[in-house]
Design a protein around this motif. Structure first.
Motif, PDB file in Angstrom:
ATOM      1  N   GLY A  63     -14.417 -14.532  23.624  1.00  0.00           N
ATOM      2  CA  GLY A  63     -15.536 -13.699  24.105  1.00  0.00           C
ATOM      3  C   GLY A  63     -16.865 -14.299  23.661  1.00  0.00           C
ATOM      4  N   ASP A  64     -17.821 -14.372  24.615  1.00  0.00           N
ATOM      5  CA  ASP A  64     -19.127 -15.013  24.372  1.00  0.00           C
ATOM      6  C   ASP A  64     -19.935 -14.348  23.275  1.00  0.00           C
ATOM      7  OD1 ASP A  64     -18.718 -16.863  26.233  1.00  0.00           O
ATOM      8  OD2 ASP A  64     -19.927 -15.918  27.817  1.00  0.00           O
ATOM      9  N   VAL A  91       8.105   0.935   7.697  1.00  0.00           N
ATOM     10  CA  VAL A  91       6.851   0.227   7.389  1.00  0.00           C
ATOM     11  C   VAL A  91       5.746   1.267   7.166  1.00  0.00           C
ATOM     12  CG1 VAL A  91       5.115  -1.406   8.256  1.00  0.00           C
ATOM     13  CG2 VAL A  91       7.533  -1.738   8.819  1.00  0.00           C
ATOM     14  N   THR A  92       5.091   1.192   6.021  1.00  0.00           N
ATOM     15  CA  THR A  92       4.027   2.152   5.729  1.00  0.00           C
ATOM     16  C   THR A  92       2.711   1.634   6.303  1.00  0.00           C
ATOM     17  OG1 THR A  92       5.180   2.484   3.672  1.00  0.00           O
ATOM     18  CG2 THR A  92       3.008   3.486   3.825  1.00  0.00           C
ATOM     19  N   TYR A  93       1.968   2.517   6.976  1.00  0.00           N
ATOM     20  CA  TYR A  93       0.688   2.116   7.583  1.00  0.00           C
ATOM     21  C   TYR A  93      -0.220   3.335   7.657  1.00  0.00           C
ATOM     22  CZ  TYR A  93       2.664   4.572  11.527  1.00  0.00           C
ATOM     23  OH  TYR A  93       3.202   5.560  12.309  1.00  0.00           O
ATOM     24  N   ARG A  94      -1.496   3.070   7.927  1.00  0.00           N
ATOM     25  CA  ARG A  94      -2.451   4.165   8.125  1.00  0.00           C
ATOM     26  C   ARG A  94      -3.144   3.916   9.462  1.00  0.00           C
ATOM     27  NH1 ARG A  94      -8.104   4.716   6.975  1.00  0.00           N
ATOM     28  NH2 ARG A  94      -8.252   2.713   5.932  1.00  0.00           N
ATOM     29  N   VAL A  95      -3.225   4.949  10.301  1.00  0.00           N
ATOM     30  CA  VAL A  95      -3.966   4.766  11.553  1.00  0.00           C
ATOM     31  C   VAL A  95      -5.453   4.868  11.210  1.00  0.00           C
ATOM     32  CG1 VAL A  95      -4.459   5.717  13.841  1.00  0.00           C
ATOM     33  CG2 VAL A  95      -2.102   5.676  12.988  1.00  0.00           C
ATOM     34  N   ASN A  96      -6.194   3.797  11.515  1.00  0.00           N
ATOM     35  CA  ASN A  96      -7.641   3.780  11.263  1.00  0.00           C
ATOM     36  C   ASN A  96      -8.358   3.809  12.614  1.00  0.00           C
ATOM     37  OD1 ASN A  96     -10.282   3.218  10.765  1.00  0.00           O
ATOM     38  ND2 ASN A  96      -9.941   1.331   9.609  1.00  0.00           N
ATOM     39  N   PRO A  97      -8.888   4.984  13.013  1.00  0.00           N
ATOM     40  CA  PRO A  97      -9.472   5.108  14.356  1.00  0.00           C
ATOM     41  C   PRO A  97     -10.717   4.247  14.555  1.00  0.00           C
ATOM     42  CG  PRO A  97      -9.709   7.171  13.102  1.00  0.00           C
ATOM     43  CD  PRO A  97      -8.978   6.223  12.228  1.00  0.00           C
ATOM     44  N   LEU A  98     -11.265   3.689  13.464  1.00  0.00           N
ATOM     45  CA  LEU A  98     -12.477   2.862  13.598  1.00  0.00           C
ATOM     46  C   LEU A  98     -12.162   1.366  13.673  1.00  0.00           C
ATOM     47  CD1 LEU A  98     -14.852   4.687  11.081  1.00  0.00           C
ATOM     48  CD2 LEU A  98     -14.699   4.958  13.559  1.00  0.00           C
ATOM     49  N   LEU A  99     -10.890   1.026  13.523  1.00  0.00           N
ATOM     50  CA  LEU A  99     -10.531  -0.401  13.580  1.00  0.00           C
ATOM     51  C   LEU A  99     -10.629  -0.895  15.025  1.00  0.00           C
ATOM     52  CD1 LEU A  99      -9.293  -2.805  11.895  1.00  0.00           C
ATOM     53  CD2 LEU A  99      -7.083  -2.055  12.762  1.00  0.00           C
ATOM     54  N   VAL A 100     -11.398  -1.987  15.254  1.00  0.00           N
ATOM     55  CA  VAL A 100     -11.519  -2.502  16.629  1.00  0.00           C
ATOM     56  C   VAL A 100     -11.196  -4.000  16.732  1.00  0.00           C
ATOM     57  CG1 VAL A 100     -13.115  -0.782  17.546  1.00  0.00           C
ATOM     58  CG2 VAL A 100     -14.030  -2.736  16.305  1.00  0.00           C
ATOM     59  N   ARG A 101     -11.266  -4.737  15.601  1.00  0.00           N
ATOM     60  CA  ARG A 101     -11.061  -6.193  15.536  1.00  0.00           C
ATOM     61  C   ARG A 101     -12.218  -6.931  16.224  1.00  0.00           C
ATOM     62  NH1 ARG A 101      -8.845  -8.909  12.682  1.00  0.00           N
ATOM     63  NH2 ARG A 101      -7.635 -10.312  13.962  1.00  0.00           N
ATOM     64  N   GLY A 102     -12.476  -8.152  15.741  1.00  0.00           N
ATOM     65  CA  GLY A 102     -13.689  -8.849  16.173  1.00  0.00           C
ATOM     66  C   GLY A 102     -13.515  -9.827  17.321  1.00  0.00           C
ATOM     67  N   LEU A 103     -12.355  -9.833  17.979  1.00  0.00           N
ATOM     68  CA  LEU A 103     -12.134 -10.805  19.048  1.00  0.00           C
ATOM     69  C   LEU A 103     -11.863 -10.048  20.350  1.00  0.00           C
ATOM     70  CD1 LEU A 103      -9.733 -12.993  16.882  1.00  0.00           C
ATOM     71  CD2 LEU A 103     -12.081 -13.570  17.488  1.00  0.00           C
ATOM     72  N   ASP A 104     -12.433 -10.578  21.464  1.00  0.00           N
ATOM     73  CA  ASP A 104     -12.379  -9.811  22.725  1.00  0.00           C
ATOM     74  C   ASP A 104     -11.020  -9.835  23.407  1.00  0.00           C
ATOM     75  OD1 ASP A 104     -14.957  -9.191  22.325  1.00  0.00           O
ATOM     76  OD2 ASP A 104     -15.767 -10.308  24.045  1.00  0.00           O
ATOM     77  N   TYR A 105     -10.112 -10.708  22.972  1.00  0.00           N
ATOM     78  CA  TYR A 105      -8.869 -10.836  23.742  1.00  0.00           C
ATOM     79  C   TYR A 105      -7.872  -9.706  23.498  1.00  0.00           C
ATOM     80  CZ  TYR A 105      -7.489 -13.734  19.566  1.00  0.00           C
ATOM     81  OH  TYR A 105      -7.243 -14.232  18.306  1.00  0.00           O
ATOM     82  N   TYR A 106      -8.153  -8.798  22.550  1.00  0.00           N
ATOM     83  CA  TYR A 106      -7.165  -7.770  22.215  1.00  0.00           C
ATOM     84  C   TYR A 106      -7.100  -6.631  23.219  1.00  0.00           C
ATOM     85  CZ  TYR A 106      -6.743  -9.911  17.601  1.00  0.00           C
ATOM     86  OH  TYR A 106      -6.499 -10.778  16.580  1.00  0.00           O
ATOM     87  N   GLN A 107      -5.914  -6.080  23.353  1.00  0.00           N
ATOM     88  CA  GLN A 107      -5.701  -4.814  24.073  1.00  0.00           C
ATOM     89  C   GLN A 107      -4.545  -4.107  23.354  1.00  0.00           C
ATOM     90  OE1 GLN A 107      -3.792  -5.039  27.851  1.00  0.00           O
ATOM     91  NE2 GLN A 107      -2.551  -6.804  27.325  1.00  0.00           N
ATOM     92  N   HIS A 108      -4.417  -2.825  23.581  1.00  0.00           N
ATOM     93  CA  HIS A 108      -3.352  -2.033  22.938  1.00  0.00           C
ATOM     94  C   HIS A 108      -3.359  -2.197  21.410  1.00  0.00           C
ATOM     95  CE1 HIS A 108      -1.668  -0.209  26.463  1.00  0.00           C
ATOM     96  NE2 HIS A 108      -1.617  -1.381  27.072  1.00  0.00           N
ATOM     97  N   THR A 109      -2.174  -2.461  20.826  1.00  0.00           N
ATOM     98  CA  THR A 109      -2.035  -2.393  19.363  1.00  0.00           C
ATOM     99  C   THR A 109      -2.868  -3.452  18.631  1.00  0.00           C
ATOM    100  OG1 THR A 109       0.272  -2.044  19.984  1.00  0.00           O
ATOM    101  CG2 THR A 109      -0.236  -2.092  17.623  1.00  0.00           C
ATOM    102  N   ILE A 110      -3.618  -3.011  17.626  1.00  0.00           N
ATOM    103  CA  ILE A 110      -4.332  -3.948  16.750  1.00  0.00           C
ATOM    104  C   ILE A 110      -4.105  -3.517  15.307  1.00  0.00           C
ATOM    105  CG2 ILE A 110      -6.179  -4.812  18.249  1.00  0.00           C
ATOM    106  CD1 ILE A 110      -7.938  -2.535  17.230  1.00  0.00           C
ATOM    107  N   TRP A 111      -4.156  -4.469  14.381  1.00  0.00           N
ATOM    108  CA  TRP A 111      -3.987  -4.082  12.984  1.00  0.00           C
ATOM    109  C   TRP A 111      -4.652  -5.075  12.035  1.00  0.00           C
ATOM    110  CZ3 TRP A 111       0.002  -6.192  15.878  1.00  0.00           C
ATOM    111  CH2 TRP A 111       0.613  -7.332  15.378  1.00  0.00           C
ATOM    112  N   GLU A 112      -4.859  -4.611  10.828  1.00  0.00           N
ATOM    113  CA  GLU A 112      -5.366  -5.460   9.750  1.00  0.00           C
ATOM    114  C   GLU A 112      -4.613  -5.100   8.483  1.00  0.00           C
ATOM    115  OE1 GLU A 112      -9.803  -6.686  11.007  1.00  0.00           O
ATOM    116  OE2 GLU A 112      -9.687  -5.559   9.136  1.00  0.00           O
ATOM    117  N   VAL A 113      -4.413  -6.082   7.626  1.00  0.00           N
ATOM    118  CA  VAL A 113      -3.763  -5.816   6.346  1.00  0.00           C
ATOM    119  C   VAL A 113      -4.786  -6.120   5.257  1.00  0.00           C
ATOM    120  CG1 VAL A 113      -1.804  -6.347   4.871  1.00  0.00           C
ATOM    121  CG2 VAL A 113      -1.581  -6.583   7.343  1.00  0.00           C
TER     122      VAL A 113
END
Ligand code: HAM
Length: 444
Positions: A85-86, A274-296
């Protein structure tokens, strides 16, 4: 000569045509034994931690039937401008890009785009690929703890028929890697960006909710409002955070199908433990994502707390059709920072004991050369001082190298066909025939 399409602030960096580069470099650069700022030489004993992590990662990934791919470090700039993404920070500010003849090239800032370029070239055969890679990535960022200009990623890309089950399996595989490495206290944060079709609705919804606060946002976020509004959601500036906390969730603007998809991912992760937390503010910094995203993230490594980021994506690399996949990239420098000292020590510990051969005089040195070759052929780790230094300094060297055994051969031992074998831990020494079999039996 600057590259079109690479962001404006990037233009201020050193950027030369191939012909003018060499004379300019000769005039400007001062020779120094240090690596460039933000880059490191990695050597023993630290490199042994890297090797141990890589080794255990390969065996975990093999149990999931992933195979390694090694794509070039140098790629056409278009591989990244088309996919990331530009308006992303990487494309705007961080790429090491230059022109060579008529080609516009750059050092890879991340691994996914190169792997998808490779898979796109495979045609229909590329439709079922489970791949991993390890290697250096380059981003021209301001160096600080955990943020390097050359850093290393272990990345995984599953280019398989899209499914929430696959997304869950990839997240679980990542959890298996962290557990094999002995890293505790990590947090998996998960969210969804919805489908490509949802995206215009999500962007419009968030932009309109932010519009009345535009003037209160930080300068970067005011720019993001027009260029990449979702990035406002993960801004760290307190005033922006306060505004963002009161916004509707991005999931409010998504279709039922997208929400069902994400629900299935979460259910599968629950059932896999697998333990995880849904973070509604997580968006990730790259434009190619769709659907599931995550960070550890890990609270043990300071401000740059993301050990890894990943998600589902779609990318058009000029193949017959866009490629859909899911994967993650783990920052290996940050993983090493997150390891406990105890764990680091256990990773560098050698299984095989070291034997040092100490030779007094040229003839003993020659005899020891042959003994060392025989021991090594039998799989032993052997080191010897070849410079003819005193016995005292050779013993000191063996101690420094943490040798388990020292075999001493001087003139009298040579004449009698024996060696003095010293067990360093027990500080016991015994004389024995200087034959391979006797030595191998003695050191077990
Ligand atoms: P990323 O979030 O840009 O994602 O990077 C992944 C990880 O690389 C980060 O979480 C961090 O640990 C590490 N990293 C990034 N920049 C630096 C830096 N300057 N210094 C040290 N470590 C750094 C990607 O690169 C995506 N390609 C991940 C992916 C793969 N998504 C799908 N497949």
């Amino acid at each position: 000569m600057f590259i079109k399409g690479v962001g404006r602030s990037f233009l201020g960096q050193l950027f030369l045509t191939a012909r003018s580069a060499i004379p300019m470099v000769r005039r400007m650069s001062k020779l120094s034994p240090k690596p460039l700022k933000g880059m490191s030489d990695i050597s023993s004993p630290e490199v042994e931690i890297w090797q141990a992590l890589e080794y255990s990662a390969r065996s975990v990934l093999d149990t999931y039937t992933y195979t390694e791919v090694r794509t070039p470090i140098l790629e056409p700039v278009a591989v990244y401008t088309h996919s990331l993404g530009d308006t992303t920070d990487i494309v705007q500010k961080q790429m090491y890009a230059f022109e060579r003849g008529s080609e516009q090239l750059c050092l890879r800032p991340e691994g996914t785009a190169g792997v998808i370029r490779y898979v796109s070239g495979l045609g229909p055969d590329g439709g079922d690929a489970r791949l991993y890679y390890m290697g250096p990535m380059f981003r021209s960022e301001r160096p600080q703890a955990g943020r390097r200009r050359q850093f290393h990623q272990l990345g995984v890309e599953a280019i398989v028929e899209p499914s929430p089950f696959l997304d869950a399996e990839v997240v679980a595989m990542q959890a298996a890697l962290f557990s094999a490495w002995g890293i505790d206290g990590v947090e998996f944060q998960l969210n969804t960006r919805g489908s490509v079709e949802d995206f215009p609705r999500v962007v419009a919804g968030i932009r309109s909710a932010l519009e009345t606060h535009r003037g209160d946002l930080c300068e970067d976020c005011q720019r993001r409002m027009d260029q990449n509004v979702l990035r406002v959601l993960d801004c760290k500036v307190p005033i922006c955070k306060g505004i963002v906390d009161r916004l509707p969730k991005i999931t409010n603007f998504m279709s039922d199908e997208s929400l069902d998809y994400f629900r299935t991912v979460c259910e599968q992760l629950d059932s896999l433990g697998v333990t995880y937390r849904v973070n509604p503010l997580l968006v990730r910094g790259l434009d190619y994502y769709q659907h599931t995203i995550w960070e550890v993230t890990s609270s043990a490594i300071g401000a740059q707390d993301a050990l890894s980021g990943g998600g589902r994506y779609v990318m058009d690399m000029g193949g017959k059709k866009p490629v859909e996949g899911v994967g993650f990239g783990i920052g290996m420098e940050r993983v090493i920072m997150a390891l406990s000292d105890e764990r680091k020590a256990s990773l560098t510990r050698k299984d095989k004991p070291l034997i040092c051969l100490v030779s007094i005089g040229d003839e003993a040195l020659q005899a020891n050369m042959q003994l060392a070759a025989g021991l090594r052929d039998s799989g032993c780790r052997v080191s010897m001082d070849l410079s003819g230094r005193s016995m005292k300094s050779q013993m000191k060297r063996a101690g420094k190298m943490d040798a388990a055994w020292v075999a001493i051969c001087g003139d009298s031992e040579l004449a009698a066909g024996v060696v003095q074998l010293k067990n360093m831990a027990a500080s016991e020494q015994s004389e024995m025939p200087a034959t391979l079999d006797t030595l191998l039996a003695a050191i077990g």
